[in-house]
Design an enzyme around this catalytic site. Structure first.
Site, PDB file in Angstrom:
ATOM      1  N   GLU A   1       0.717  -1.281   0.001  1.00 57.11           N
ATOM      2  CA  GLU A   1       0.088   0.062  -0.041  1.00 57.11           C
ATOM      3  C   GLU A   1       0.702   1.098  -0.065  1.00 57.11           C
ATOM      4  OE1 GLU A   1      -3.809   2.000   2.496  1.00 57.11           O
ATOM      5  OE2 GLU A   1      -3.535  -0.223   2.093  1.00 57.11           O
TER       6      GLU A   1
ATOM      7  N   PHE B   1      -0.146 -14.665  -0.135  1.00 56.21           N
ATOM      8  CA  PHE B   1       1.047 -15.170   0.291  1.00 56.21           C
ATOM      9  C   PHE B   1       1.354 -16.557  -0.442  1.00 56.21           C
ATOM     10  CE2 PHE B   1      -1.231 -12.820   3.554  1.00 56.21           C
ATOM     11  CZ  PHE B   1      -0.564 -11.849   3.530  1.00 56.21           C
TER      12      PHE B   1
ATOM     13  N   ARG C   1       5.107 -18.225  -0.585  1.00 55.54           N
ATOM     14  CA  ARG C   1       6.140 -18.442   0.177  1.00 55.54           C
ATOM     15  C   ARG C   1       6.594 -17.543   1.140  1.00 55.54           C
ATOM     16  NH1 ARG C   1      10.656 -21.158  -2.117  1.00 55.54           N
ATOM     17  NH2 ARG C   1       9.632 -21.336  -4.208  1.00 55.54           N
TER      18      ARG C   1
END
Length: 135
Positions: free
Chosen positions: A56, A83, A85
């Protein structure tokens, strides 16, 4: 905001994180964040909120620079971070690319990579652009 690279945020969450902008150009922003204990969740992985905050921040910064209006306010409208890894050490390398540049919204895709350039998280961030009303 005058951004020369590398740029460290002087205040706010970005300063607490230690985020460093390494490249800011038209429609592209790169940043780095060394991983340290304060950024990890209890199991030792980088906290998911860290990735979302990086995404962001660099999308907002890129929008503000791209809009080129010091009176404009830019702010996150949505942030979807996935997500792939986990990261436990090294440096998070973030690359944001503008995909849409509208009058009131910008859309960014952000890749968050490890030191081996493997994709660890990906974000799609929408930034709102609001200008003061004319008198």
């Amino acid at each position: 905001m005058d951004v020369t690279t590398p740029f460290r945020f002087p205040t706010g969450l970005d300063a607490l994180l230690g985020l460093v902008l390494t490249d800011v150009s038209d429609g592209l922003v790169r940043a780095e964040l060394p991983i340290r204990d304060e950024l990890r969740q209890p199991r030792g992985l980088v906290h998911g909120g860290v990735y979302a905050a990086i995404a962001e921040t660099i999308a907002s910064t890129g929008t503000y620079i791209g809009v080129g209006d010091e009176e404009a306010m830019v702010m996150g409208l949505s942030n979807l971070t996935s997500f792939m890894r986990p990261m436990t050490e090294g440096t998070i390398h973030a690359v944001a690319r503008a995909r849409h540049r509208g009058r009131t919204t910008w859309l960014w895709e952000v890749d968050l990579l490890d030191d081996a350039e493997r994709l660890c998280a990906a974000s799609r961030v929408t930034i709102a652009v609001r200008r003061p009303l004319a008198d």
